[in-house]
Design a protein around this motif. Sequence first.
Motif, PDB file in Angstrom:
ATOM      1  N   THR A  27      23.764  41.692  43.444  1.00 15.71           N
ATOM      2  CA  THR A  27      24.636  42.831  43.228  1.00 15.71           C
ATOM      3  C   THR A  27      24.612  43.310  41.788  1.00 15.71           C
ATOM      4  OG1 THR A  27      26.883  43.686  43.506  1.00 15.71           O
ATOM      5  CG2 THR A  27      26.696  41.395  42.823  1.00 15.71           C
ATOM      6  N   HIS A  45      27.131  45.622  41.302  1.00 14.11           N
ATOM      7  CA  HIS A  45      28.529  46.051  41.371  1.00 14.11           C
ATOM      8  C   HIS A  45      29.358  44.927  41.990  1.00 14.11           C
ATOM      9  CE1 HIS A  45      27.408  50.107  40.248  1.00 14.11           C
ATOM     10  NE2 HIS A  45      26.519  50.130  41.230  1.00 14.11           N
ATOM     11  N   HIS A 102      32.442  44.102  41.847  1.00 13.04           N
ATOM     12  CA  HIS A 102      33.749  44.467  42.398  1.00 13.04           C
ATOM     13  C   HIS A 102      33.607  44.986  43.830  1.00 13.04           C
ATOM     14  CE1 HIS A 102      32.046  48.060  40.540  1.00 13.04           C
ATOM     15  NE2 HIS A 102      32.794  48.788  41.354  1.00 13.04           N
ATOM     16  N   ILE A 103      32.513  45.661  44.113  1.00  9.79           N
ATOM     17  CA  ILE A 103      32.277  46.134  45.482  1.00  9.79           C
ATOM     18  C   ILE A 103      31.923  44.954  46.381  1.00  9.79           C
ATOM     19  CG2 ILE A 103      30.785  47.548  46.962  1.00  9.79           C
ATOM     20  CD1 ILE A 103      30.598  49.530  44.593  1.00  9.79           C
ATOM     21  N   TYR A 163      25.441  38.257  40.484  1.00  9.26           N
ATOM     22  CA  TYR A 163      25.649  39.498  39.750  1.00  9.26           C
ATOM     23  C   TYR A 163      24.565  39.611  38.687  1.00  9.26           C
ATOM     24  CZ  TYR A 163      27.964  42.667  36.395  1.00  9.26           C
ATOM     25  OH  TYR A 163      28.267  43.685  35.520  1.00  9.26           O
ATOM     26  N   GLN A 213      21.167  49.863  38.593  1.00 11.53           N
ATOM     27  CA  GLN A 213      21.086  49.903  40.050  1.00 11.53           C
ATOM     28  C   GLN A 213      19.646  50.149  40.488  1.00 11.53           C
ATOM     29  OE1 GLN A 213      24.201  52.173  41.750  1.00 11.53           O
ATOM     30  NE2 GLN A 213      23.223  52.301  43.754  1.00 11.53           N
TER      31      GLN A 213
END
Length: 72
Positions: A7, A9, A11-12, A23, A28
């Motif tokens: 990821t 993001h 938090h998503i 993370y 992206q």
Amino acid sequence: MTTVSLTVHPHISFGVGVPRALYVRFPQGNQFGNAGDPKQQRDILAATLDVAVLASEPGTILQFPVRWKIAT
């Protein structure tokens, strides 16, 4: 079967309840790093597999220790 998400993001990922994630602080679409950098790509893959072993609780998100370097 154990699954690990990559990821950019976290938090998503946390919000949707992924079981475990890595993370990667890269732009992206570049979760596996720079094109043409197989060592970096192997390091990210190894870290992703480590998360499968190290994440003992649901919702664990670990951070890859390298940040994106802007080319000059």
